[in-house]
Write a protein that holds these residues in place. Sequence first.
Motif, mmCIF file in Angstrom:
data_model
loop_
_atom_site.group_PDB
_atom_site.id
_atom_site.type_symbol
_atom_site.label_atom_id
_atom_site.label_comp_id
_atom_site.label_asym_id
_atom_site.label_seq_id
_atom_site.Cartn_x
_atom_site.Cartn_y
_atom_site.Cartn_z
ATOM 1 N N THR A 179 -51.634 34.920 147.342
ATOM 2 C CA THR A 179 -50.911 35.746 148.217
ATOM 3 C C THR A 179 -50.113 36.970 147.342
ATOM 4 O OG1 THR A 179 -49.134 34.219 147.421
ATOM 5 C CG2 THR A 179 -50.063 33.998 149.633
ATOM 6 N N GLY A 180 -50.437 36.961 146.081
ATOM 7 C CA GLY A 180 -49.990 38.238 145.131
ATOM 8 C C GLY A 180 -49.335 37.523 144.079
ATOM 9 N N ALA A 181 -49.023 36.313 143.868
ATOM 10 C CA ALA A 181 -48.430 35.696 142.693
ATOM 11 C C ALA A 181 -48.978 36.116 141.600
ATOM 12 C CB ALA A 181 -48.106 34.173 142.827
ATOM 13 N N ASP A 182 -48.120 36.023 140.338
ATOM 14 C CA ASP A 182 -48.675 36.320 139.166
ATOM 15 C C ASP A 182 -49.024 35.075 138.423
ATOM 16 O OD1 ASP A 182 -48.384 39.372 138.738
ATOM 17 O OD2 ASP A 182 -46.492 38.829 139.632
ATOM 18 N N ASP A 183 -48.205 34.147 138.499
ATOM 19 C CA ASP A 183 -48.318 32.708 137.760
ATOM 20 C C ASP A 183 -47.855 31.657 138.773
ATOM 21 O OD1 ASP A 183 -49.080 30.999 135.805
ATOM 22 O OD2 ASP A 183 -47.901 31.981 134.203
ATOM 23 N N TYR A 184 -47.959 30.439 138.229
ATOM 24 C CA TYR A 184 -47.641 29.317 138.916
ATOM 25 C C TYR A 184 -47.206 28.199 138.012
ATOM 26 C CZ TYR A 184 -51.684 27.001 137.372
ATOM 27 O OH TYR A 184 -52.884 26.670 136.716
ATOM 28 N N VAL A 185 -45.920 27.226 138.272
ATOM 29 C CA VAL A 185 -45.492 26.279 137.536
ATOM 30 C C VAL A 185 -45.631 25.062 138.254
ATOM 31 C CG1 VAL A 185 -43.770 25.390 136.075
ATOM 32 C CG2 VAL A 185 -44.233 28.054 135.990
ATOM 33 N N VAL A 186 -45.972 23.981 137.841
ATOM 34 C CA VAL A 186 -46.198 22.597 138.614
ATOM 35 C C VAL A 186 -44.904 21.910 138.159
ATOM 36 C CG1 VAL A 186 -47.282 20.636 138.869
ATOM 37 C CG2 VAL A 186 -48.327 22.806 138.770
ATOM 38 N N LYS A 187 -44.071 21.244 139.144
ATOM 39 C CA LYS A 187 -42.937 20.302 138.761
ATOM 40 C C LYS A 187 -43.622 19.123 138.555
ATOM 41 C CE LYS A 187 -40.270 22.489 142.553
ATOM 42 N NZ LYS A 187 -39.645 22.145 144.007
ATOM 43 N N PRO A 188 -42.779 18.371 137.515
ATOM 44 C CA PRO A 188 -41.760 18.712 136.765
ATOM 45 C C PRO A 188 -42.187 19.582 135.794
ATOM 46 C CG PRO A 188 -42.485 16.585 136.095
ATOM 47 C CD PRO A 188 -43.207 16.917 137.435
ATOM 48 N N PHE A 189 -41.361 20.662 135.377
ATOM 49 C CA PHE A 189 -41.825 21.522 134.312
ATOM 50 C C PHE A 189 -40.584 21.768 133.375
ATOM 51 C CE2 PHE A 189 -39.241 23.636 137.678
ATOM 52 C CZ PHE A 189 -38.579 24.385 136.895
ATOM 53 N N THR A 232 -38.760 33.978 141.543
ATOM 54 C CA THR A 232 -39.613 32.604 141.845
ATOM 55 C C THR A 232 -39.598 31.957 143.011
ATOM 56 O OG1 THR A 232 -37.464 31.224 141.227
ATOM 57 C CG2 THR A 232 -38.892 31.937 139.227
ATOM 58 N N ILE A 233 -40.767 31.275 143.500
ATOM 59 C CA ILE A 233 -40.538 30.837 144.842
ATOM 60 C C ILE A 233 -41.025 29.512 144.941
ATOM 61 C CG2 ILE A 233 -41.790 31.335 147.156
ATOM 62 C CD1 ILE A 233 -42.232 34.005 146.479
ATOM 63 N N ASP A 234 -40.444 28.489 145.751
ATOM 64 C CA ASP A 234 -40.930 27.155 145.804
ATOM 65 C C ASP A 234 -42.041 27.177 146.848
ATOM 66 O OD1 ASP A 234 -41.094 24.412 145.595
ATOM 67 O OD2 ASP A 234 -39.594 24.203 147.363
ATOM 68 N N VAL A 235 -42.938 26.477 146.682
ATOM 69 C CA VAL A 235 -44.240 26.404 147.581
ATOM 70 C C VAL A 235 -43.722 25.645 148.855
ATOM 71 C CG1 VAL A 235 -46.331 25.636 148.105
ATOM 72 C CG2 VAL A 235 -45.975 26.702 146.026
ATOM 73 N N ASN A 236 -43.090 24.478 148.682
ATOM 74 C CA ASN A 236 -43.048 23.729 149.942
ATOM 75 C C ASN A 236 -41.379 23.599 150.342
ATOM 76 O OD1 ASN A 236 -43.676 21.255 151.416
ATOM 77 N ND2 ASN A 236 -42.953 19.868 150.125
ATOM 78 N N MET A 237 -41.262 24.606 151.203
ATOM 79 C CA MET A 237 -40.013 24.720 151.709
ATOM 80 C C MET A 237 -40.149 24.470 153.299
ATOM 81 S SD MET A 237 -38.018 28.023 149.737
ATOM 82 C CE MET A 237 -39.558 29.193 150.277
ATOM 83 N N PRO A 238 -39.096 23.943 153.898
ATOM 84 C CA PRO A 238 -39.194 23.946 155.372
ATOM 85 C C PRO A 238 -39.080 25.135 156.020
ATOM 86 C CG PRO A 238 -36.993 23.218 154.417
ATOM 87 C CD PRO A 238 -37.952 23.471 153.216
ATOM 88 N N GLY A 239 -39.535 25.391 157.434
ATOM 89 C CA GLY A 239 -39.618 26.674 158.004
ATOM 90 C C GLY A 239 -40.814 27.327 157.397
ATOM 91 N N MET A 240 -40.168 28.659 156.859
ATOM 92 C CA MET A 240 -41.085 29.715 156.463
ATOM 93 C C MET A 240 -41.655 29.079 154.756
ATOM 94 S SD MET A 240 -40.477 33.585 155.109
ATOM 95 C CE MET A 240 -40.096 34.162 156.458
ATOM 96 N N ASP A 241 -42.784 28.696 154.749
ATOM 97 C CA ASP A 241 -43.174 27.899 153.524
ATOM 98 C C ASP A 241 -43.160 29.138 152.355
ATOM 99 O OD1 ASP A 241 -45.752 29.550 153.717
ATOM 100 O OD2 ASP A 241 -46.690 27.470 154.250
ATOM 101 N N GLY A 242 -43.541 28.743 151.132
ATOM 102 C CA GLY A 242 -43.669 29.435 149.828
ATOM 103 C C GLY A 242 -44.704 30.610 150.013
ATOM 104 N N PHE A 243 -45.890 30.248 150.670
ATOM 105 C CA PHE A 243 -46.849 31.143 150.839
ATOM 106 C C PHE A 243 -46.399 32.226 151.778
ATOM 107 C CE2 PHE A 243 -49.292 27.103 150.276
ATOM 108 C CZ PHE A 243 -49.314 27.262 148.819
ATOM 109 N N GLU A 244 -46.073 32.176 152.717
ATOM 110 C CA GLU A 244 -45.356 33.456 153.629
ATOM 111 C C GLU A 244 -44.272 33.948 153.014
ATOM 112 O OE1 GLU A 244 -45.333 35.945 156.776
ATOM 113 O OE2 GLU A 244 -46.913 34.691 156.277
ATOM 114 N N THR A 245 -43.447 33.201 152.244
ATOM 115 C CA THR A 245 -42.358 34.287 151.689
ATOM 116 C C THR A 245 -43.041 34.722 150.638
ATOM 117 O OG1 THR A 245 -41.049 31.967 151.913
ATOM 118 C CG2 THR A 245 -40.292 33.742 150.289
ATOM 119 N N ALA A 246 -44.055 34.271 149.856
ATOM 120 C CA ALA A 246 -44.415 35.212 148.975
ATOM 121 C C ALA A 246 -45.354 36.408 149.380
ATOM 122 C CB ALA A 246 -45.435 34.419 148.120
ATOM 123 N N ARG A 247 -45.871 36.303 150.465
ATOM 124 C CA ARG A 247 -46.405 37.486 151.383
ATOM 125 C C ARG A 247 -45.539 38.770 151.518
ATOM 126 N NH1 ARG A 247 -49.091 33.244 153.832
ATOM 127 N NH2 ARG A 247 -51.272 32.916 153.109
#
Length: 273
Positions: free
Chosen positions: A95-105, A52-67
Amino acid sequence: MHEDVAVVIEDGEDIRELLAQVLTQGGFTVHTAPDGPSGVDLVREHDPIVVTIDVNMPGMDGFETARQVRSITTAYMVMITARGDEIDTLVGLQTGADDYVVKPFRPRELRARIEAMMRRPRALASTHPSPPPGLDETGPVPTLTAQTPPSAPHPSSAPWVEDDVEVMSLEHRGLRLEPGARVVVLDGSEVELTRSEFDILRMLLGSGRRVVSKLQLAGMLRGERGEPDHFLSEHDARAIEVHVANLRRKLGESPSEPRWIETVRGVGYRRTA
């Protein structure tokens, strides 16, 4: 005995602990990271089956992390976003994710989505075994070519085709799809697809000229058998459109002059004649 491993990449401590708790209760051995680089290192070290990867992270964001994660593993990947913006969903899927979940979940929703993903087989290149279960035609049919079935059975993720098609390749206009090996070959060259893109293509080729609705495609990606009875949300419909657009791009197909996938406006898609 093999243990299912999950990696949680999340900068928020409370959410990170909640995700770890949900996955632990689901039977996973969980490793957590507060940022993208350390998360990628954990993925490389532990070869998880779920990330699981959070999208909104400082530095390397979730999209680059996912790649970067997708470049080293075939793990099931879920993007966690607090924004709920459509663009986040689209970029995450690209970026290759299989699914997404929106906070709050709700924890139950996350577990249900992960269980649905795990009903679908991972690429056989992975070192993991397949996960245990628990988590009328108007045109010519594709050419069927027998091939050796996988050595270990897995729960069927393709209720739309007959069982014997599961161990045969599907061929149409120079495109060959081999379900057992999860390989797609176009004009002699292998095409690299995400799990969702592969499963959508298999469903369309395996359905002949029958129209496959976006609701059916969304239900299939969730691991539902038979006719799905849930409502197709706008997010799910858009996600299917993005998967199909990515699939067409990788195949080099123009939507206006389709070679393999026709759009049936307002309904879904079908294989070309």
